[in-house]
Design a protein around this motif. Structure first.
Motif, mmCIF file in Angstrom:
data_model
loop_
_atom_site.group_PDB
_atom_site.id
_atom_site.type_symbol
_atom_site.label_atom_id
_atom_site.label_comp_id
_atom_site.label_asym_id
_atom_site.label_seq_id
_atom_site.Cartn_x
_atom_site.Cartn_y
_atom_site.Cartn_z
ATOM 1 N N TYR A 146 -37.869 -13.522 45.421
ATOM 2 C CA TYR A 146 -38.348 -12.185 45.071
ATOM 3 C C TYR A 146 -38.924 -12.187 43.650
ATOM 4 O O TYR A 146 -38.202 -12.407 42.667
ATOM 5 N N GLY A 147 -40.212 -11.950 43.554
ATOM 6 C CA GLY A 147 -40.949 -12.092 42.298
ATOM 7 C C GLY A 147 -40.332 -11.399 41.090
ATOM 8 O O GLY A 147 -40.047 -12.055 40.080
ATOM 9 N N PRO A 148 -40.092 -10.083 41.148
ATOM 10 C CA PRO A 148 -39.571 -9.403 39.957
ATOM 11 C C PRO A 148 -38.223 -9.951 39.491
ATOM 12 O O PRO A 148 -37.949 -9.999 38.284
ATOM 13 N N TYR A 149 -37.386 -10.364 40.446
ATOM 14 C CA TYR A 149 -36.075 -10.936 40.076
ATOM 15 C C TYR A 149 -36.277 -12.293 39.404
ATOM 16 O O TYR A 149 -35.683 -12.573 38.358
ATOM 17 N N ALA A 150 -37.133 -13.122 39.998
ATOM 18 C CA ALA A 150 -37.389 -14.447 39.424
ATOM 19 C C ALA A 150 -37.940 -14.328 38.005
ATOM 20 O O ALA A 150 -37.498 -15.028 37.092
ATOM 21 N N ARG A 151 -38.865 -13.397 37.807
ATOM 22 C CA ARG A 151 -39.467 -13.248 36.474
ATOM 23 C C ARG A 151 -38.446 -12.741 35.457
ATOM 24 O O ARG A 151 -38.410 -13.191 34.309
ATOM 25 N N ALA A 152 -37.588 -11.804 35.892
ATOM 26 C CA ALA A 152 -36.545 -11.309 34.986
ATOM 27 C C ALA A 152 -35.592 -12.447 34.625
ATOM 28 O O ALA A 152 -35.153 -12.570 33.474
ATOM 29 N N MET A 153 -35.288 -13.297 35.613
ATOM 30 C CA MET A 153 -34.335 -14.373 35.357
ATOM 31 C C MET A 153 -34.879 -15.406 34.390
ATOM 32 O O MET A 153 -34.138 -15.983 33.594
ATOM 33 N N ILE A 154 -36.182 -15.666 34.462
ATOM 34 C CA ILE A 154 -36.782 -16.626 33.530
ATOM 35 C C ILE A 154 -36.592 -16.134 32.100
ATOM 36 O O ILE A 154 -36.144 -16.855 31.210
ATOM 37 N N ARG A 155 -36.881 -14.870 31.921
ATOM 38 C CA ARG A 155 -36.719 -14.262 30.602
ATOM 39 C C ARG A 155 -35.260 -14.301 30.135
ATOM 40 O O ARG A 155 -34.959 -14.652 28.997
ATOM 41 N N ILE A 156 -34.364 -13.952 31.049
ATOM 42 C CA ILE A 156 -32.951 -13.898 30.709
ATOM 43 C C ILE A 156 -32.413 -15.282 30.369
ATOM 44 O O ILE A 156 -31.704 -15.462 29.376
ATOM 45 N N CYS A 157 -32.765 -16.277 31.168
ATOM 46 C CA CYS A 157 -32.232 -17.628 30.940
ATOM 47 C C CYS A 157 -32.648 -18.175 29.584
ATOM 48 O O CYS A 157 -31.877 -18.858 28.918
ATOM 49 N N LYS A 158 -33.870 -17.862 29.182
ATOM 50 C CA LYS A 158 -34.312 -18.338 27.871
ATOM 51 C C LYS A 158 -33.437 -17.747 26.763
ATOM 52 O O LYS A 158 -33.121 -18.405 25.795
ATOM 53 N N GLU A 159 -33.066 -16.481 26.940
ATOM 54 C CA GLU A 159 -32.248 -15.836 25.912
ATOM 55 C C GLU A 159 -30.787 -16.282 26.007
ATOM 56 O O GLU A 159 -30.104 -16.396 24.989
ATOM 57 N N GLU A 160 -30.317 -16.528 27.239
ATOM 58 C CA GLU A 160 -28.936 -16.974 27.422
ATOM 59 C C GLU A 160 -28.676 -18.290 26.693
ATOM 60 O O GLU A 160 -27.561 -18.584 26.292
ATOM 61 N N SER A 161 -29.713 -19.077 26.577
ATOM 62 C CA SER A 161 -29.548 -20.379 25.948
ATOM 63 C C SER A 161 -29.092 -20.223 24.490
ATOM 64 O O SER A 161 -28.271 -20.992 23.994
ATOM 65 N N PHE A 162 -29.612 -19.193 23.829
ATOM 66 C CA PHE A 162 -29.149 -18.883 22.464
ATOM 67 C C PHE A 162 -27.670 -18.499 22.502
ATOM 68 O O PHE A 162 -26.879 -18.945 21.667
ATOM 69 N N HIS A 163 -27.287 -17.727 23.513
ATOM 70 C CA HIS A 163 -25.894 -17.296 23.609
ATOM 71 C C HIS A 163 -24.957 -18.485 23.739
ATOM 72 O O HIS A 163 -23.917 -18.567 23.099
ATOM 73 N N GLN A 164 -25.357 -19.406 24.610
ATOM 74 C CA GLN A 164 -24.499 -20.559 24.866
ATOM 75 C C GLN A 164 -24.368 -21.420 23.604
ATOM 76 O O GLN A 164 -23.290 -21.834 23.228
ATOM 77 N N ARG A 165 -25.490 -21.632 22.939
ATOM 78 C CA ARG A 165 -25.456 -22.510 21.767
ATOM 79 C C ARG A 165 -24.686 -21.891 20.609
ATOM 80 O O ARG A 165 -23.973 -22.585 19.893
ATOM 81 N N GLN A 166 -24.846 -20.570 20.400
ATOM 82 C CA GLN A 166 -24.120 -19.966 19.282
ATOM 83 C C GLN A 166 -22.622 -20.046 19.546
ATOM 84 O O GLN A 166 -21.837 -20.266 18.640
ATOM 85 N N GLY A 167 -22.222 -19.887 20.822
ATOM 86 C CA GLY A 167 -20.804 -19.972 21.156
ATOM 87 C C GLY A 167 -20.273 -21.367 20.922
ATOM 88 O O GLY A 167 -19.185 -21.561 20.358
ATOM 89 N N TYR A 168 -21.074 -22.333 21.338
ATOM 90 C CA TYR A 168 -20.665 -23.728 21.189
ATOM 91 C C TYR A 168 -20.521 -24.080 19.714
ATOM 92 O O TYR A 168 -19.555 -24.714 19.304
#
Lengths: 106, 356
Positions: free
Chosen positions: B180-202
């Motif tokens: 589903y296009g809108p979900y996939a596009r939202a997830m791409i955006r979210i995953c890029k930002e989540e990466s900052f979350h994971q690294r700051q926690g680590y």
């Protein structure tokens, strides 16, 4: 992202804030691109929300917001009929033409 | 695509690389184009689009069950982002330095943003955000079980970033390829930002693990408490998962719960070693034959209890969300009243102009 329908107001509650589509120009020289949508009471708030929601990491140098209700879209049901006129006009592409050998700068 | 400028070395490998690859695949699939009519047999056309790894878009015909599954999943995901602000919000005023406080604020703000992207994606399926929020507040839609655990120490801010956001990323990266296009596009955006979350926690956890003995102990205690709830985030084992098979066929879901859980464990073992912390599982051991780690499964009975509302913080989370929604009502009302007033002023002004 919302391209489907205007949300209806819920029973007993206030009517939902209108939906706005957000377009961001990533850098000078690029066109504004659709990045998603949001709800806001008016254009000014929509612009501020768009800044907070879609440009937290310097993703843009300019934002457009426009009411989703103001967009007129082609219907996917008649997609083929609608775009058909372009389908049989290959001669509109430069690749349609054979260039004689030796002809330069074409 | 959305203008996120990550350094080049980030995109070459790891999870961000996978997100990048999903984004490229999305563009390539779009470029392959599709001709042929949806009109005569929309169901066949839908099946073709799915088979060709292309995206279904909002106004396309789709089976009602596909629509309902997506609404349920995206809404649940959005609610999780919003409720997920609470465990970390708990520590904003007590962050040990201005730097950590600014980081935590940015992270919690991101979670709100992720919730909004996802509500917007859900709205393309014909529901309104207000409806979904009501369903959450009425307890009729769920959010991730993990947010019903308390954040007892500052180290939990690190562990949530490392394990909870790490598990979320493992879950979510394949969703960047969702049909589903809108979900996939939202997830791409979210995953890029989540990466900052994971690294700051680590990084936070690494700092504590290499600090004073008390800080180290706090870090280890935190990992001990969050490890199994994090494993449970992938859902029940494949043998008990009710939604999986159909979602896989529709390419909403790409990997099974157990496959993703295994991938997560295999990632975490090495990362824990670098931290110098121990994962609280004595049975954890490399299995050469399977090419992965053997590990103790989380307590799925506990997972079910927490999902059904009997977790340590379920009631607190819901009460807080309801209160925040209620207490924000005047802000929404004021914004609407101001907009209405401005609109009527404008109308009167334009009438006057016409008269003049």
């Amino acid at each position: 992202m919302s391209e489907y329908s205007e949300p209806t107001s819920q029973p007993g509650g206030a009517p939902p804030a209108p939906l706005w589509e957000v377009f961001v120009r990533a850098r000078r020289g690029l066109a504004h691109t659709h990045v998603g949508s949001l709800h806001a009471a008016d254009a000014e708030l929509a612009l501020h929300n768009a800044r907070d929601l879609y440009t937290r990491r310097q993703e843009g140098v300019s934002i457009w917001v426009l009411p989703a209700a103001a967009i007129t879209a082609s219907s996917p049901d008649e997609k083929d009929a609608f775009f058909d006129p372009a389908a049989d006009k290959v001669y509109r592409h430069p690749t349609f033409y054979e260039v004689p050998e030796g002809a330069a700068h074409l | 695509m959305y203008g996120n400028d990550f350094p080049a070395d980030d995109t070459s490998s790891g999870l961000l690389g996978e997100v990048e690859a999903a984004e490229t695949a999305l563009r390539e699939a779009a470029e392959r184009g599709r001709h042929g009519a949806a009109g005569a047999d929309p169901a066949a056309y839908f099946a073709e689009v799915i088979a060709a790894d292309q995206k279904v878009e909002p106004r396309d015909w789709m089976p009602e069950a596909y629509r309902a599954t997506l609404i349920r999943q995206i809404a649940q995901h959005a609610h999780s982002e919003i409720i997920g602000m609470q465990p970390e919000g708990n520590w904003i005023t007590r962050a040990p330095s201005l730097k950590r406080k600014a980081i935590l604020l940015a992270k919690v703000q991101d979670e709100a943003g992720h919730g909004l992207y996802l509500y917007a994606a859900a709205e393309t399926l014909g529901v309104s955000r207000d409806e979904l929020v009501d369903l959450l507040l009425a307890g009729r839609q769920k959010y991730s079980s993990i947010f019903n655990y308390p954040t007892l120490s500052w180290a939990d801010m690190g562990t949530i970033g490392w394990l909870v956001d790490g598990a979320a990323i493992v879950n979510q990266v394949p969703l960047c390829r969702c049909s589903y296009g809108p979900y996939a596009r939202a997830m791409i955006r979210i995953c890029k930002e989540e990466s900052f979350h994971q690294r700051q926690g680590y990084e936070l956890l690494h700092t504590l693990a290499h600090g004073t003995p008390a800080q180290r102990e706090m870090a280890q205690d935190s990992v001990n408490r969050w490890w199994y709830p994090s494993l449970a985030m992938f859902g029940p084992p494949d043998t008990d998962s009710t939604h999986s098979a159909q979602s896989m066929a529709w390419k909403i879901k790409r990997f099974s719960n157990d496959e993703l859980r295994q991938r997560f464990v295999d990632m975490c073992v090495g990362q824990a070693e670098v931290l110098g912390l121990t994962l609280p599982d004595p049975a954890l051991c490399w299995n050469d034959e399977r090419g992965g780690y053997d590990f103790t499964q989380p307590d799925y009975a506990e997972l079910m209890r927490v999902i059904k509302g009997a977790g340590p913080c379920n009631r607190q989370r819901m009460e807080h969300r309801r209160r925040a929604h209620r207490e924000g009502a005047w802000v929404r009302a004021a914004a609407a009243a101001y907009a209405a007033k401005q609109a009527s002023k404008k109308e009167q002004a334009s009438k006057k102009e016409k008269v003049a």
